[in-house]
Design a protein around this motif. Structure first.
Motif, PDB file in Angstrom:
ATOM      1  N   ILE A 106       2.377 -55.398 -52.501  1.00 48.14           N
ATOM      2  CA  ILE A 106       2.084 -53.976 -52.288  1.00 48.14           C
ATOM      3  C   ILE A 106       2.776 -53.471 -51.020  1.00 48.14           C
ATOM      4  N   CYS A 117       1.117 -49.499 -44.775  1.00 46.64           N
ATOM      5  CA  CYS A 117       0.395 -48.963 -45.927  1.00 46.64           C
ATOM      6  C   CYS A 117      -0.995 -49.576 -45.920  1.00 46.64           C
ATOM      7  N   LEU A 122      -4.903 -49.098 -51.827  1.00 48.84           N
ATOM      8  CA  LEU A 122      -4.047 -48.940 -53.016  1.00 48.84           C
ATOM      9  C   LEU A 122      -4.563 -49.776 -54.177  1.00 48.84           C
ATOM     10  N   THR A 125      -7.311 -47.982 -55.631  1.00 48.59           N
ATOM     11  CA  THR A 125      -6.789 -46.832 -56.383  1.00 48.59           C
ATOM     12  C   THR A 125      -6.450 -47.217 -57.818  1.00 48.59           C
ATOM     13  N   ALA A 151       0.334 -50.143 -58.128  1.00 43.96           N
ATOM     14  CA  ALA A 151      -0.041 -49.963 -56.716  1.00 43.96           C
ATOM     15  C   ALA A 151       1.189 -50.131 -55.812  1.00 43.96           C
ATOM     16  N   ARG A 152       2.057 -51.098 -56.173  1.00 45.46           N
ATOM     17  CA  ARG A 152       3.264 -51.371 -55.388  1.00 45.46           C
ATOM     18  C   ARG A 152       4.206 -50.173 -55.424  1.00 45.46           C
ATOM     19  N   LEU A 154       3.224 -47.082 -55.972  1.00 42.77           N
ATOM     20  CA  LEU A 154       2.559 -45.977 -55.269  1.00 42.77           C
ATOM     21  C   LEU A 154       2.626 -46.147 -53.753  1.00 42.77           C
ATOM     22  N   ALA A 155       2.750 -47.389 -53.295  1.00 43.65           N
ATOM     23  CA  ALA A 155       2.764 -47.657 -51.851  1.00 43.65           C
ATOM     24  C   ALA A 155       3.924 -46.953 -51.153  1.00 43.65           C
ATOM     25  N   GLU A 157       4.758 -44.040 -51.751  1.00 42.70           N
ATOM     26  CA  GLU A 157       4.421 -42.609 -51.832  1.00 42.70           C
ATOM     27  C   GLU A 157       5.530 -41.811 -52.520  1.00 42.70           C
TER      28      GLU A 157
END
Lengths: 242, 268
Positions: A106, A117, A122, A125, A151-152, A154-155, A157
């Motif tokens: 992540i 992060c 995450l 999430t 999640a990775r 999304l990390a 952003e």
């Protein structure tokens, strides 16, 4: 930059006559489409129709032979590919875990950019418990890997999320949970999503607009309701063998 | 100390061993007789030619002749390494020659200039055999490294692309492959360092002892050459992997997947 459509988000990604060949085989031909901020554009197509290749072009894992791809009005070939990929996250069909723990996975993208992060946040999430953070990522179940991959992505952003059949290889219950998660994340994080699938019900459930990709050609691109109302018989014939 | 000379007649006695190998092959139906005879003939012809040529070069004692010999060695080493690789082509050959040349020249300049202090600097009696050892070892290191680098990228192409997709540069995405490749090239020389003098005496040291050099002096040469080979091999490997990254990735940090599976060429 393209004009703002009334009632919809601004056009943020645009493909103009995009074509791709590999080893003399035509993969994509004259694909043109626009993606608007905050929408879920689902590309529906049978296996081998070029869906994955289309996402690879947007992420610049490879370059198109023809046409242009504009992100925020700029040709993506004029953008730094590293910066571009941080803005356009991708989740692969088969989850690929990097060697290391879930936390390493992540934190990989943010660490590259020199950012921090919150891996535990995450993980929550995407519906996983933070006690997985120290576990070797390669030992997770397929469903857990799929969520960690999400999640990775999304990390970093990202503004965009490209999802390549993210429920493949999952049982019905896990697939259902991933789809629910995608819908929830999109709304909560105001993400723009390009989702590819060969499953009619997933397109019907998640899409704001649906594009039909057959043998590398975008046959039509319509708002979801109109797409399914007008083409239902043809679609069921096309996807009955999937 | 007088050196015991081997006459041609006495040398020919060793043909008994070649005949012995042929008999063993026939007896056990190994079907290696032809290969044994060709190999034995090639050994004799190539070494006689090398001996005659070296004697000629030593007599000439000219700086540019030494350099030409080094260049020929380098060209041959490039082809030697290329033949062992799965991905070939002009660019790959260039990568091999460049990495072997840079690492070998640095190692040779240091060894011959500062340690052995050869005078004149081009003395072919020192430069040619030592360069042969360094270039030959660098060639092996380059081939081992690039084979492994290619194999790692091919085997882990999904992971490499996942890293790229998360914003890694090609250098960051290929870091694990580079490490594995450099280690693959370094491990044989490390194994050599650990066992030298215990299992066998190295060829150069044996040759010097047979030629009458004091063993304590011969080991100094051997220690120096082993240390030089260690660094030269690692430098060749790391340099080759660095240059090969430019071949396996595009400037836009894309993995050339077609090249990995051999479906596209490396040509210039």
């Amino acid at each position: 930059m393209s004009a703002k459509d009334p009632g919809c988000g601004e056009v943020c990604l645009e493909l103009k006559d995009v074509g791709l060949s590999r080893h003399g085989i035509r993969i994509l031909t004259g694909v043109s489409l626009q993606v608007r901020t905050g929408e879920n554009l689902t590309i529906l197509g049978p296996s081998g129709s070029g869906k994955t290749s289309l996402l690879r072009l947007i992420n610049r894992l490879e370059d198109a032979d023809e046409g242009t791809i504009l992100l925020g009005g700029r040709d993506i070939r004029d953008l730094d590919p590293v910066i571009l990929r941080r803005r356009v996250g991708i989740v692969f069909q088969t989850p690929v875990m990097l060697h290391g723990t879930v936390a390493d996975n992540i934190g990989y993208g943010p660490a590259l950019a020199g950012n921090g992060c919150n891996p535990a946040g995450l993980l929550e999430t995407v519906g996983l418990k933070p006690d997985l953070l120290a576990r070797p990522a390669e030992r997770l179940s397929v469903g857990q890997k799929q969520r960690v991959e999400l999640a990775r992505a999304l990390a970093n952003e990202p503004d965009f999320l490209l999802l390549d059949e993210p429920t493949s290889g999952l049982d019905v219950g896990s697939a259902e949970r991933i789809l629910g998660l995608i819908a929830e994340l999109q709304e909560r994080l105001h993400l723009t999503v390009v989702f590819v699938t060969h499953l009619l019900d997933q397109a019907e459930r998640l899409a704001d607009r649906v594009g039909l990709l057959v043998q590398g050609k975008l046959e039509r691109l319509q708002p979801r309701d109109r797409f399914f109302d007008r083409n239902s018989n043809e679609l069921h014939a096309l996807f009955s063998e999937q | 100390m007088n050196i015991l000379q081997i006459s041609v007649l006495h040398l020919s006695l060793t043909l008994v061993f070649v005949a012995g190998a042929v008999v063993m092959s026939l007896w056990n139906r190994l079907r290696l007789e032809k290969d044994i005879l060709i190999g034995a003939a090639r050994t004799a012809i190539q070494l006689v030619a090398a001996g005659v040529l070296l004697r000629f070069i030593f007599r000439l004692d000219l700086w540019y002749v030494s350099l030409v010999v080094l260049a020929v060695m380098l060209v041959a080493a490039g082809f030697g390494a290329l033949g062992r690789l799965g991905v070939r082509g002009a660019r790959m050959y260039g990568i091999l020659v460049a990495s072997i040349a840079v690492a070998s020249s640095a190692a040779l300049l240091f060894l011959l200039g500062l340690v052995v202090r050869v005078s004149p600097w081009y003395d072919p009696r020192y430069v040619i055999p030592v360069a042969g050892m360094v270039i030959g070892n660098s060639m092996t290191a380059a081939a081992l490294c690039l084979n492994r680098f290619h194999g790692e990228l091919k085997l882990r192409s999904s992971e490499v692309e996942a890293r790229l997709a998360l914003g890694a540069t090609s250098s960051q995405a290929a870091r694990n492959a580079t490490k594995a490749a450099a280690r693959a090239a370094a491990i044989p020389v490390l194994a050599n360092l650990a066992t030298v003098g215990m299992v066998q005496l190295p060829g150069m040291m044996t040759g010097q002892i047979l030629a009458g050099i004091d063993p304590t002096q011969a080991i100094r040469y051997q220690i120096a050459i082993m240390y030089v080979l260690l660094a030269a091999k690692m430098a060749t490997a790391l340099l080759a992997a660095r240059l090969a990254r430019g071949l396996f990735f595009t400037p836009a940090h894309q993995l050339r997947t077609g090249l990995l599976d051999g479906s596209s060429k490396t040509g210039l």
